[in-house]
Write an enzyme that holds these catalytic residues in place. Sequence first.
Site, PDB file in Angstrom:
ATOM      1  N   HIS A   1      54.616  61.524  54.664  1.00 41.82           N
ATOM      2  CA  HIS A   1      53.931  60.382  54.799  1.00 41.82           C
ATOM      3  C   HIS A   1      53.608  59.665  56.032  1.00 41.82           C
ATOM      4  CE1 HIS A   1      53.528  60.764  50.583  1.00 41.82           C
ATOM      5  NE2 HIS A   1      54.748  60.821  50.456  1.00 41.82           N
TER       6      HIS A   1
ATOM      7  N   ASN B   1      83.448  31.655  71.934  1.00 41.85           N
ATOM      8  CA  ASN B   1      82.872  32.744  71.099  1.00 41.85           C
ATOM      9  C   ASN B   1      81.722  32.119  70.230  1.00 41.85           C
ATOM     10  OD1 ASN B   1      84.788  34.410  72.111  1.00 41.85           O
ATOM     11  ND2 ASN B   1      86.002  34.974  69.924  1.00 41.85           N
ATOM     12  N   GLY B   2      80.676  32.537  70.085  1.00 42.37           N
ATOM     13  CA  GLY B   2      79.517  32.132  69.079  1.00 42.37           C
ATOM     14  C   GLY B   2      78.411  31.763  70.100  1.00 42.37           C
TER      15      GLY B   2
ATOM     16  N   LYS C   1      82.552  45.488  68.784  1.00 39.87           N
ATOM     17  CA  LYS C   1      83.037  45.651  67.200  1.00 39.87           C
ATOM     18  C   LYS C   1      83.025  44.759  66.342  1.00 39.87           C
ATOM     19  CE  LYS C   1      85.395  48.491  64.813  1.00 39.87           C
ATOM     20  NZ  LYS C   1      84.677  49.790  64.199  1.00 39.87           N
TER      21      LYS C   1
ATOM     22  N   GLU D   1      73.978  55.125  68.376  1.00 44.41           N
ATOM     23  CA  GLU D   1      75.011  54.221  68.729  1.00 44.41           C
ATOM     24  C   GLU D   1      75.892  54.525  70.074  1.00 44.41           C
ATOM     25  OE1 GLU D   1      77.554  53.278  65.564  1.00 44.41           O
ATOM     26  OE2 GLU D   1      78.023  51.042  66.138  1.00 44.41           O
TER      27      GLU D   1
ATOM     28  N   CYS E   1      82.955  38.490  71.116  1.00 40.53           N
ATOM     29  CA  CYS E   1      84.034  38.008  72.312  1.00 40.53           C
ATOM     30  C   CYS E   1      85.266  37.954  71.519  1.00 40.53           C
ATOM     31  CB  CYS E   1      83.580  36.811  72.901  1.00 40.53           C
ATOM     32  SG  CYS E   1      81.794  36.835  73.315  1.00 40.53           S
TER      33      CYS E   1
ATOM     34  N   TRP F   1      81.231  39.354  75.027  1.00 38.71           N
ATOM     35  CA  TRP F   1      79.796  40.297  74.385  1.00 38.71           C
ATOM     36  C   TRP F   1      78.575  39.392  75.049  1.00 38.71           C
ATOM     37  CZ3 TRP F   1      75.926  39.687  70.920  1.00 38.71           C
ATOM     38  CH2 TRP F   1      75.177  40.769  70.585  1.00 38.71           C
TER      39      TRP F   1
ATOM     40  N   LYS G   1      75.087  56.454  63.817  1.00 41.27           N
ATOM     41  CA  LYS G   1      75.995  57.074  64.521  1.00 41.27           C
ATOM     42  C   LYS G   1      75.711  57.635  65.839  1.00 41.27           C
ATOM     43  CE  LYS G   1      78.984  55.329  63.381  1.00 41.27           C
ATOM     44  NZ  LYS G   1      79.099  54.407  62.170  1.00 41.27           N
TER      45      LYS G   1
ATOM     46  N   ARG H   1      86.368  44.491  70.984  1.00 42.74           N
ATOM     47  CA  ARG H   1      85.262  43.641  70.216  1.00 42.74           C
ATOM     48  C   ARG H   1      84.063  43.163  71.127  1.00 42.74           C
ATOM     49  NH1 ARG H   1      87.473  39.815  66.094  1.00 42.74           N
ATOM     50  NH2 ARG H   1      88.743  41.460  64.966  1.00 42.74           N
TER      51      ARG H   1
ATOM     52  N   GLU I   1      73.212  56.705  57.888  1.00 41.30           N
ATOM     53  CA  GLU I   1      74.623  56.636  58.768  1.00 41.30           C
ATOM     54  C   GLU I   1      74.833  57.688  60.083  1.00 41.30           C
ATOM     55  OE1 GLU I   1      76.841  54.626  59.030  1.00 41.30           O
ATOM     56  OE2 GLU I   1      78.618  55.536  59.725  1.00 41.30           O
TER      57      GLU I   1
END
Length: 610
Positions: A506, A104-105, A605, A490, A2, A74, A487, A27, A483
Amino acid sequence: MCGIVGAVAQRDITPILLQGLKRLEYRGYDSCGVAVHSDGELRRARSTQRVAELESQVQREHLSGFTGIAHTRWATHGAPATHNAHPHFSGQGKGVARIALVHNGIIENYEELRTELQAVGYVFESQTDTEVIAHLIDHLYGGDLFEAVQQATRRLNGAYAIAVFCRDEPHRVVGARHGSPLVVGRGKNENFLASDALALAGTTDQIIYLEDGDIVDLQLARVWIVDVDGHSVEREVHTVHIHTGAAELGPYRHYMQKEIFEQPRAVGDTLQAIESITPELFGDGAYKVFKNIDNLLILACGTSYYAGLTARYWIESIAKIPVNVEIASEYRYRDSVPNPRTLVVTISQSGETADTLAALKHARGLGMENTLTICNVATSAMVRECKLSYITRAGVEIGVASTKAFTTQLTALFLLTLALAQANGRLSDEEEAEQLKALRHLPVAIGAVLALEPQIMAWADRFATKENALFLGRGMHYPIALEGALKLKEISYIHAEAYPAGELKHGPLALVTEHMPVVTIAPRDGLLEKLKSNMQEVHARGGELYVFADADTKIGSSDGIHVIRMPEHYGKLSPILHTIPLQLLAYHTACARGTDVDKPRNLAKSVTVE
Ligand code: M6R
């Protein structure tokens, strides 16, 4: 996560609050809101759309004021709905709202507080943990907002940064932080609060970084800070020049695309004009630290964790020092065996990731005092908390999906590898010269890979119709496969998993059918022949292979095997080059699926909650 902005001034502060929110929006973007003190009452506008919509609402409703707070959310507790959007008010039960608050939090004991406050008559409008703070402050308010915040914060468990103002004290905003970042921006007869100095760029460059436990009283001509023990403290004022040029998209469609194409510049800047390798690149005293360690413990999350995994291959092979890489959120809660002769390395784009910061503190608490961070934000908590640091020069990264931050982290980690090797007598002058030459050539090499974009776009159109994908790599390219899969999932929401290619048989091979695209990273290295066998295992089961192969691998396209040739093999630095096509593949697949590339659903973010 946030974002918070707050202001006390003698001018209408809504443009400053909205501008700040726009800068922080990347963010967290589930909802946003602004509240102002206006003609003796508290007024607010909230929206589940983007800040641009909130701005229109503010204009339509003629919201203006000299004191106010704003927030971009967020969601943690409660859906992304208007009634859960901040600012939260308290006091309506008594007629008109008296307290406005943004947070925030996460407040861990909010259920207990909620029950307590309900018992004394507070009615809750939202499902958030935040609303309890607003009511608690209102409940404790006896005419002095600062005192009420001081008392209220003593009751809160968890992490928070808050900004709050009161109807009865029109020229005052109070802020507090514990575990979530909050800065003060000083102006002339006006003062500001924000969760990131970026929000205040263009308004003030005089920034105070609050410390954990600080509570700040912001008035027109006064900034008064009290620390965790209740003592009045002076905190240093930093002049922070924030470059907001990153906000310009230029010819690009999205920030992510722009940031992918910025990588030659970002990597070049991260290398600075390094003439020779020396441990002191990581700070004063680095040589002594590097010389006296037994091992490294790398702590990070997400993409930064994959940078750490890649670095393990480099450090163990070149510097011959054992390396453990741990997901920060797991490390902090598990019983581990500490060694005081460990170099603890955190990797973080933002430098504010709650889990990584907590893991760092946990490691220090276990007696490991040698700490180093690879970070993109020089003023972040991570840099302030670590003895040694290397600042990547990626520039502000706006796209939620990390791109240039990752390749610059890898660049810095390669430098760290060489510096560790040198301090421990494992880097000859010839090797140093050779590796430096390869590093300096990286920007050009990345540029050549970026030129593959049209070919990758053709693949992306086919990927866009899929719902699953596998990514394969071996050795130091396995983290790059991880990665690449991250990507893709996401930003395109395609389910993607990465495996070391030898692991496929396996279990995961059971997933392979003609509907499963299998992206394969095929550098010309010592594992190439093994990888080719793994590819055959996929091909034999009808799987469709999409291979990024170094020019001299002799892997050719055929039925069910599609190949894009990488311009050159790049030795130990090959993982950096092989990252680029995977970024482009994810980006163009997401574009073809029409997702919100820069602001993918449910994400943010900077992850400042645990
Ligand atoms: O700021 P940090 O590097 O500490 O962030 C860690 C992760 O949250 C981050 O890398 C995340 O995984 C990216 N959005 C992935 O693209």
